[in-house]
Enzyme design. Sequence first.
Site, PDB file in Angstrom:
ATOM      1  N   GLU A  85       5.305  -1.599   6.232  1.00 19.41           N
ATOM      2  CA  GLU A  85       4.217  -0.684   5.878  1.00 19.41           C
ATOM      3  C   GLU A  85       4.758   0.567   5.178  1.00 19.41           C
ATOM      4  OE1 GLU A  85       0.641   0.524   5.021  1.00 19.41           O
ATOM      5  OE2 GLU A  85       0.835  -1.293   6.225  1.00 19.41           O
ATOM      6  N   GLU A  92       3.375   1.974  -3.286  1.00 24.81           N
ATOM      7  CA  GLU A  92       2.051   2.356  -3.791  1.00 24.81           C
ATOM      8  C   GLU A  92       2.078   3.757  -4.405  1.00 24.81           C
ATOM      9  OE1 GLU A  92      -0.988   1.950  -0.853  1.00 24.81           O
ATOM     10  OE2 GLU A  92      -0.944  -0.239  -0.908  1.00 24.81           O
TER      11      GLU A  92
END
Length: 159
Positions: A85, A92
């Site tokens: 994550e 991102e």
Amino acid sequence: AQARRCYRESVMAAEIHKTEFSLKGRFRSIGAALNGIAVMLRTQHNAWIHAAATVAVVVAGIAFEVSSAEWCWLILAIASVWTAEAFNTALELLTDLASPSFHPIAGKAKDVAAGAVLISAIGAACIGAAVLGAHMKSWLESSGNDARPDQWIERSATR
């Protein structure tokens, strides 16, 4: 010749940025890492799901008194999901910086990173089921016999 020149330039650049080891610098690095975790928790809704799952697994592990070896598996699974994550969040953010407007390749990069998190989460769920499943089965069986909670904990610890 060009490769050697590039290598020399990268070595020279590394020498410029080389600093002496300092405890203050290590604490600064830890602070930056903790800030990164905070950014992930503030901005990624899936991180909240991972946090809830982490708490649930830790509570179950404590309640079932899992063995040291079982804790190792659970911790490895939890850490792999959080690591995936974190990398996904970093990718991102970097993708948004490099490609502020939509670009299909940027979208594919984000999809692949999200897929890595999904693979890690599925693996962690399988590990959780394998480790906690037997304990849960024992608890459910003993619950049907009106056993006291301390009895099922003792029985699950001896298996």
